[in-house]
Design a protein around this motif. Structure first.
Motif, PDB file in Angstrom:
ATOM      1  N   ASP A  62      39.749  19.736  38.230  1.00  0.00           N
ATOM      2  CA  ASP A  62      38.546  20.829  39.068  1.00  0.00           C
ATOM      3  C   ASP A  62      38.303  20.183  40.608  1.00  0.00           C
ATOM      4  O   ASP A  62      39.755  19.268  40.205  1.00  0.00           O
ATOM      5  CB  ASP A  62      37.104  19.741  38.584  1.00  0.00           C
TER       6      ASP A  62
ATOM      7  N   ALA B 240      44.197  26.008  41.401  1.00  0.00           N
ATOM      8  CA  ALA B 240      44.218  25.942  40.135  1.00  0.00           C
ATOM      9  C   ALA B 240      42.746  26.001  40.193  1.00  0.00           C
ATOM     10  O   ALA B 240      41.741  26.029  38.927  1.00  0.00           O
ATOM     11  CB  ALA B 240      44.964  24.629  38.956  1.00  0.00           C
TER      12      ALA B 240
ATOM     13  N   THR C 168      41.015  28.766  41.388  1.00  0.00           N
ATOM     14  CA  THR C 168      41.451  29.990  40.889  1.00  0.00           C
ATOM     15  C   THR C 168      40.092  30.453  39.572  1.00  0.00           C
ATOM     16  O   THR C 168      39.771  30.872  39.419  1.00  0.00           O
ATOM     17  CB  THR C 168      42.742  30.018  40.451  1.00  0.00           C
ATOM     18  N   LYS C 169      39.737  29.214  39.487  1.00  0.00           N
ATOM     19  CA  LYS C 169      39.336  28.944  37.956  1.00  0.00           C
ATOM     20  C   LYS C 169      37.579  29.058  38.662  1.00  0.00           C
ATOM     21  O   LYS C 169      36.990  29.489  37.599  1.00  0.00           O
ATOM     22  CB  LYS C 169      38.713  27.542  37.483  1.00  0.00           C
ATOM     23  N   GLN C 170      37.547  28.786  39.344  1.00  0.00           N
ATOM     24  CA  GLN C 170      36.159  29.313  40.288  1.00  0.00           C
ATOM     25  C   GLN C 170      36.399  30.563  40.566  1.00  0.00           C
ATOM     26  O   GLN C 170      34.683  31.684  40.548  1.00  0.00           O
ATOM     27  CB  GLN C 170      35.615  28.216  41.612  1.00  0.00           C
TER      28      GLN C 170
ATOM     29  N   GLN D 177      37.349  33.223  39.148  1.00  0.00           N
ATOM     30  CA  GLN D 177      37.649  33.527  37.897  1.00  0.00           C
ATOM     31  C   GLN D 177      36.238  33.612  37.477  1.00  0.00           C
ATOM     32  O   GLN D 177      35.524  34.419  36.884  1.00  0.00           O
ATOM     33  CB  GLN D 177      38.478  33.042  37.121  1.00  0.00           C
ATOM     34  N   GLY D 178      35.479  32.369  37.349  1.00  0.00           N
ATOM     35  CA  GLY D 178      34.186  32.319  36.657  1.00  0.00           C
ATOM     36  C   GLY D 178      32.647  33.430  37.477  1.00  0.00           C
ATOM     37  O   GLY D 178      32.282  34.084  36.983  1.00  0.00           O
TER      38      GLY D 178
END
Length: 127
Positions: free
Chosen positions: A2, A103, A106-108, A110-111
């Motif tokens: 994060d 990373a 990308t995670k944010q 994708q969410g």
């Protein structure tokens, strides 16, 4: 990872080069103290000491957040006690920090995409 982990890595990265530079300058001043009349050790000693303590505190925070394996965490700690090790740590941490930020983004993203794909009447469940 994060963004808080990336921030912890960045803090460690930002203090590693000044800590290494202060160590090298302190070594030169110690050599000059014993070979000449120049004595800056009483000034540079505490400066380096504070930078080293800050490095160790930031290292502990980064280790806790990044969940490094024992080998990597020991490497970063060992680099802090070598005269030029902080410069190598800074380079390694720069790469690791860039990867952590990428990373997290990308995670944010994708969410956000997953939330848009949900039907308006459905509740969004956390992943």
């Amino acid at each position: 990872m994060d963004l808080k982990t990336a921030a912890a890595l960045r803090r460690l990265r930002l203090v590693s080069a000044p800590e290494a530079a202060s160590f090298l300058i302190l070594l030169v001043c110690t050599l000059l103290k014993y070979t000449t009349d120049f004595n800056a050790v009483p000034v540079l000693g505490p400066i380096h000491g504070v930078l080293f303590i800050v490095y160790v505190l930031f290292w502990a925070d980064a280790w806790n957040r990044a969940r490094w394996p024992l080998g990597r965490s020991a490497l970063y700690l060992a680099l802090s006690i070598l005269p030029t090790g902080g410069f190598f740590a800074e380079r390694m941490l720069a790469r690791e920090c860039e990867e952590a930020v990428a990373a997290a983004r990308t995670k944010q993203e994708q969410g956000a995409q997953d939330a848009q794909e949900q039907e308006p009447g459905q509740a969004v469940t956390p992943a």
